[in-house]
Scaffold this motif. Structure first.
Motif, PDB file in Angstrom:
ATOM      1  N   THR A 117       0.582  -1.052  -0.091  1.00 12.75           N
ATOM      2  CA  THR A 117       0.087  -0.014  -0.062  1.00 12.75           C
ATOM      3  C   THR A 117       0.655   1.108   0.044  1.00 12.75           C
ATOM      4  OG1 THR A 117      -1.896  -1.154   1.115  1.00 12.75           O
ATOM      5  CG2 THR A 117      -1.856   1.251   1.238  1.00 12.75           C
ATOM      6  N   GLN A 118       1.766   1.215   0.710  1.00 13.35           N
ATOM      7  CA  GLN A 118       2.826   2.378   0.776  1.00 13.35           C
ATOM      8  C   GLN A 118       3.460   2.592  -0.588  1.00 13.35           C
ATOM      9  OE1 GLN A 118       5.688   1.137   3.592  1.00 13.35           O
ATOM     10  NE2 GLN A 118       4.801   2.421   5.040  1.00 13.35           N
ATOM     11  N   THR A 119       3.977   1.611  -1.327  1.00 10.68           N
ATOM     12  CA  THR A 119       4.466   1.780  -2.409  1.00 10.68           C
ATOM     13  C   THR A 119       3.406   2.225  -3.578  1.00 10.68           C
ATOM     14  OG1 THR A 119       6.207   0.199  -2.201  1.00 10.68           O
ATOM     15  CG2 THR A 119       5.749   0.731  -4.416  1.00 10.68           C
ATOM     16  N   MET A 120       2.328   1.585  -3.630  1.00 13.63           N
ATOM     17  CA  MET A 120       1.159   1.883  -4.373  1.00 13.63           C
ATOM     18  C   MET A 120       0.654   3.329  -4.194  1.00 13.63           C
ATOM     19  SD  MET A 120      -2.700   0.183  -4.430  1.00 13.63           S
ATOM     20  CE  MET A 120      -3.157   1.087  -3.071  1.00 13.63           C
ATOM     21  N   THR A 121       0.616   3.637  -2.984  1.00 11.75           N
ATOM     22  CA  THR A 121       0.092   5.344  -2.618  1.00 11.75           C
ATOM     23  C   THR A 121       1.179   6.454  -3.296  1.00 11.75           C
ATOM     24  OG1 THR A 121      -0.764   4.516  -0.615  1.00 11.75           O
ATOM     25  CG2 THR A 121      -0.475   6.964  -0.911  1.00 11.75           C
ATOM     26  N   VAL A 122       2.474   5.866  -3.234  1.00 12.38           N
ATOM     27  CA  VAL A 122       3.300   6.748  -3.745  1.00 12.38           C
ATOM     28  C   VAL A 122       3.296   6.813  -5.249  1.00 12.38           C
ATOM     29  CG1 VAL A 122       5.817   7.311  -4.165  1.00 12.38           C
ATOM     30  CG2 VAL A 122       5.017   6.769  -1.916  1.00 12.38           C
ATOM     31  N   ALA A 123       3.146   5.638  -5.891  1.00  8.70           N
ATOM     32  CA  ALA A 123       2.888   5.397  -7.276  1.00  8.70           C
ATOM     33  C   ALA A 123       1.845   6.123  -7.835  1.00  8.70           C
ATOM     34  CB  ALA A 123       2.910   3.986  -7.662  1.00  8.70           C
ATOM     35  N   VAL A 124       0.588   5.969  -7.226  1.00  9.26           N
ATOM     36  CA  VAL A 124      -0.488   6.419  -7.828  1.00  9.26           C
ATOM     37  C   VAL A 124      -0.539   8.002  -7.747  1.00  9.26           C
ATOM     38  CG1 VAL A 124      -2.934   6.862  -7.485  1.00  9.26           C
ATOM     39  CG2 VAL A 124      -1.989   4.724  -7.184  1.00  9.26           C
ATOM     40  N   ARG A 125       0.007   8.627  -6.637  1.00 16.29           N
ATOM     41  CA  ARG A 125       0.213  10.199  -6.523  1.00 16.29           C
ATOM     42  C   ARG A 125       1.141  10.652  -7.419  1.00 16.29           C
ATOM     43  NH1 ARG A 125      -2.698  14.127  -5.541  1.00 16.29           N
ATOM     44  NH2 ARG A 125      -1.766  15.934  -4.759  1.00 16.29           N
ATOM     45  N   ALA A 126       2.301  10.029  -7.710  1.00 14.30           N
ATOM     46  CA  ALA A 126       3.244  10.433  -8.584  1.00 14.30           C
ATOM     47  C   ALA A 126       2.903  10.333  -9.734  1.00 14.30           C
ATOM     48  CB  ALA A 126       4.642   9.657  -8.470  1.00 14.30           C
ATOM     49  N   LEU A 127       1.796   9.354 -10.437  1.00 14.96           N
ATOM     50  CA  LEU A 127       1.379   9.378 -11.733  1.00 14.96           C
ATOM     51  C   LEU A 127       0.352  10.376 -11.938  1.00 14.96           C
ATOM     52  CD1 LEU A 127       0.738   5.718 -12.129  1.00 14.96           C
ATOM     53  CD2 LEU A 127       2.114   7.097 -13.634  1.00 14.96           C
ATOM     54  N   ALA A 128      -0.400  10.600 -10.850  1.00  9.40           N
ATOM     55  CA  ALA A 128      -1.401  11.676 -11.119  1.00  9.40           C
ATOM     56  C   ALA A 128      -0.740  13.204 -11.197  1.00  9.40           C
ATOM     57  CB  ALA A 128      -2.434  11.833  -9.569  1.00  9.40           C
ATOM     58  N   THR A 129       0.200  13.395 -10.498  1.00  9.19           N
ATOM     59  CA  THR A 129       0.929  14.625 -10.457  1.00  9.19           C
ATOM     60  C   THR A 129       1.886  14.808 -11.642  1.00  9.19           C
ATOM     61  OG1 THR A 129       2.508  14.133  -8.974  1.00  9.19           O
ATOM     62  CG2 THR A 129       0.431  15.208  -7.976  1.00  9.19           C
ATOM     63  N   ARG A 130       1.998  13.581 -12.405  1.00 10.66           N
ATOM     64  CA  ARG A 130       2.766  13.494 -13.693  1.00 10.66           C
ATOM     65  C   ARG A 130       4.361  13.357 -13.243  1.00 10.66           C
ATOM     66  NH1 ARG A 130      -1.888  13.553 -15.056  1.00 10.66           N
ATOM     67  NH2 ARG A 130      -2.867  14.961 -16.611  1.00 10.66           N
ATOM     68  N   GLU A 131       4.712  13.298 -12.192  1.00 14.31           N
ATOM     69  CA  GLU A 131       6.104  13.105 -11.905  1.00 14.31           C
ATOM     70  C   GLU A 131       6.639  11.891 -11.990  1.00 14.31           C
ATOM     71  OE1 GLU A 131       7.361  14.671  -7.481  1.00 14.31           O
ATOM     72  OE2 GLU A 131       5.313  14.640  -7.323  1.00 14.31           O
ATOM     73  N   LEU A 132       5.824  10.910 -12.228  1.00 16.09           N
ATOM     74  CA  LEU A 132       6.372   9.623 -12.609  1.00 16.09           C
ATOM     75  C   LEU A 132       5.710   9.423 -14.027  1.00 16.09           C
ATOM     76  CD1 LEU A 132       7.430   6.856 -11.901  1.00 16.09           C
ATOM     77  CD2 LEU A 132       5.144   6.065 -10.849  1.00 16.09           C
ATOM     78  N   ARG A 133       6.868   9.434 -14.655  1.00 24.64           N
ATOM     79  CA  ARG A 133       6.456   9.287 -16.244  1.00 24.64           C
ATOM     80  C   ARG A 133       7.573   7.968 -17.053  1.00 24.64           C
ATOM     81  NH1 ARG A 133       7.871  14.857 -15.061  1.00 24.64           N
ATOM     82  NH2 ARG A 133       9.937  13.997 -15.233  1.00 24.64           N
TER      83      ARG A 133
END
Lengths: 466, 466
Positions: free
Chosen positions: B349-365
């Protein structure tokens, strides 16, 4: 100037394409080469027309040791505002690598709120050394902002604003605005103050433009309904901006003297930050974890929350061990018990998520808490009964034991009601205790649903079959 | 006017106190009495000076059947903008209770973006009936906005703006702004357009004020770097506003003609909504669930997600049943297995939370995904080893079995690495498949961590002790 714009134009155009603002790798490469070879002019041509946010993205795409070099090379052509767009880790790294003179010159050239944002994360020594390089009025203004508590309006406000007396006419004011040097870069209103600088109210620019020149400001000024105090928490300020759709708001000190102005763009950052923190906290991640943090920093910060969960899991495991005899007699109990616990955990998380969010947005308050608790318990009861029926059927089909179906059904209802109660009462209770419900609710809620889930299922089984 | 203000002033003052904007129950009571007795003047005195957000709060505090009555009673003194501040459920209920004429008159008096916001949730029939009551230019403008896709910039933009030709001088423009009737209520810039209404750029009011009157607009206009298209998704627009700290942005149609302006206050709502949706989705709650929804509606909407989790839990339970023999031989396995699964679930859940948020803010590309995956796996490995050691010690202390400690340690490492992989790859994969990662990741990730957790722990135990 023309030349630079032409050079940079295609870059700006490229950045504009697509919504994820990925960089053209060629731009990064060319910037890197220019930094490495110390070619100031080429570098200047590449970046001078970039928006501060794009300049920040370029910095992040470079290697850590190239970043301060780019800044030193550009000198006064580097817009320090770009640093406010970086992750804190990256910003602090860059600032520590730069000379005190460079930073002092850089923060002098930008808006005071941005300067404070850059300075506030530095060590006190570094901060004082940089402030020491600044001329007196700037130094005093920054120091005053830095003296306000962290995350207060005083830290986020801009200390540049236009304040005029109430007896000025609209025409006088327009002339003053049109002719005075050194006014803030962007502004949306002029503030009206009395001789002791106490705020009377404000006049938006559009109203100023649509009023006859001979009218006195005292006749068109509106008292601001929602004046922000410099000591107000930035989150509270954000709520006021959001609720009243404000674009900017004056900030006053304890005795009502105008000390700054807060604008919506800072508030947008606050809203994003707060939403970000709540979301991460619910997922068990520190609010300030950033994609640029090191593996070691992240592992350490996540460890604490997992350790709390491990303790909760061991508590649940202890509950299970109370029923070793039953488990030995009927291994199906071991097979089924995680279903009851997991369903409770998920239902509890749903309720907790809604509660934490509603507390953060102030939708859930003392006045409606009782109604929301009652509603959640009813939702838990409804879904508890629904899943009780489903699992009774599944268990009967799988094990051919109607008794076992009845046991799991009862346990399911109990645990979903417990999940609803825990999911809403834990955040409410933490809020009362002034503990951030987003950060601390999760482990408590899952402890409740695990313990109640295992205890209810195995306990009822023990009574039924024992 | 004076009288009303005086009457309402203490109310406004009370509302201003405290940050949670709780209502004075006395105000609600007095408003209720006025509504019930049809006392228009008293009601008007109570509400006329309220901000639209406070008026909305008052409406929500009333009983459902009193809300439309308040609006009908106030007539043209009721500001329909207040309806935009209500939960959708409440708004639609009120609109359905009002007469078509009242709604048509109400939306005529407010900004076009607010009118669209109010109309868009209604049935097509109701919408057309209301539009039919409007005079032609308003009707056409609203219809055009409503024809744009849901959640697009075209729906959120305001169609009132000031557009002037490039050959006008600053003085001409200032006079036009100062003297023309029917201009938008608030504006921050004038737009410069060519004869076919194609956008050239904009001039902010403060720049207009600080330029000499004889200067032509063509000399001071800046082309907007980030022009919003009416068909752009509101979330993408919000990212651009955030990234570039915009206060407002022109909106153009497919051929570049100026059709509206989007302002930051609408964007703030979008940012809040999106953050809200992501946060709720991660917690397994529908993005549009509101505190005012009925028990039945909420139970139904949460049921679906819990059902998905129930299927996942049954899958995990099936994995456990593969090892019934081992569980029978060693009941300690049943006692310990939830610890492994739960620790994996929380780390995932920790990893998923970070991933989902970073995808939403376009930081994870695409460009940094590989690095982030590697980082998460390493974090999982580090914490896996840490908790392996802890649990090995705990298990040895509790059961006196070094073997069992080794088994749980191994299983813990495997499951925390699996959790990291699942937590990052599931959101990335869903994003690739154009499924919202915030909504769908949770059940997949916990299925992975439950299945891997039980399978690794019981499987290794079977091999070791079997």
């Amino acid at each position: 100037m023309r030349d630079d714009q032409d050079l940079a134009a295609p870059v700006a155009a490229r950045l504009q394409e697509g919504v994820d603002h990925e960089f053209d790798p060629a731009l990064v490469e060319r910037a890197r080469e220019a930094v490495d070879s110390g070619d100031r002019e080429t570098l200047r041509g590449l970046v001078v027309d970039l928006h501060e946010a794009d300049l920040a993205a370029l910095l992040e795409a470079l290697d850590p040791q190239e970043r301060p070099r780019l800044i030193e090379l550009l000198g006064s052509d580097f817009d320090f505002t770009a640093l406010t767009e970086l992750d804190e880790t990256v910003r602090v790294q860059i600032l520590e690598a730069l000379s005190v003179e460079t930073v002092a010159q850089g923060v002098r050239d930008i808006d005071s709120d941005d300067a404070v944002y850059i300075l506030e994360d530095l060590d006190d020594d570094d901060k004082q050394e940089i402030l020491g390089q600044l001329p007196m009025p700037e130094r005093a203004a920054l120091q005053r902002s830095l003296d306000y508590p962290e995350e207060s309006a005083g830290r986020r406000m801009q200390t540049e604003f236009i304040a005029v007396p109430p007896f000025w006419t609209v025409g006088q004011t327009l002339d003053y605005v049109g002719e005075t040097e050194g006014l803030p870069e962007t502004f949306f209103e002029v503030f009206v103050v009395d001789p002791t600088y106490r705020l009377t109210g404000s006049v938006p620019l559009d109203r100023l433009l649509r009023t006859k020149r001979m009218v006195k400001l005292s006749e068109v000024v509106t008292p601001d309904r929602h004046v922000v105090k410099a000591t107000d928490d930035q989150e509270d300020v954000a709520r006021v901006f959001e609720r009243y759709n404000l674009i900017s708001s004056p900030v006053v000190d304890d005795v009502g003297r105008l000390v700054g102005v807060m604008t919506i763009d800072d508030v947008v950052d606050v809203i994003q930050e707060e939403a970000d923190e709540d979301l991460k906290a619910l997922g068990g991640v520190a609010g300030d974890e950033e994609l640029s943090d090191s593996v070691w920093a992240i592992a350490k910060s996540r460890f604490a929350w997992l350790l709390l969960n491990l303790i909760a899991a061991n508590l649940a495991s202890f509950v299970i061990s109370l029923f070793e005899g039953e488990l030995q007699k009927m291994v199906a109990l071991a097979v089924l018990m995680p279903i009851v616990a997991s369903q409770g955990g998920n239902a509890g998380t749903q309720t907790m998520t809604v509660a934490v969010r509603a507390l953060a947005t102030r939708e859930l308050r003392g006045s409606n808490a009782r109604r929301v608790v009652a509603r959640e318990v009813l939702v838990g009861l409804f879904n508890g009964v629904a899943f009780a029926v489903i699992m009774a059927v599944v268990v009967f089909a799988r094990f051919g034991l109607a008794d076992l179906g009845a046991v799991i059904a009862l346990a399911m209802i109990i645990n979903l009601v417990a999940a609803a109660l825990g999911g809403i009462l834990v955040p409410l209770g933490l809020q009362k205790l002034k503990v951030d419900p987003a950060v601390a609710s999760g482990p408590f809620v899952t402890t409740i649903t695990d313990v109640v889930g295992f205890f209810a299922f195995l306990g009822i089984a023990a009574l039924w079959f024992g």
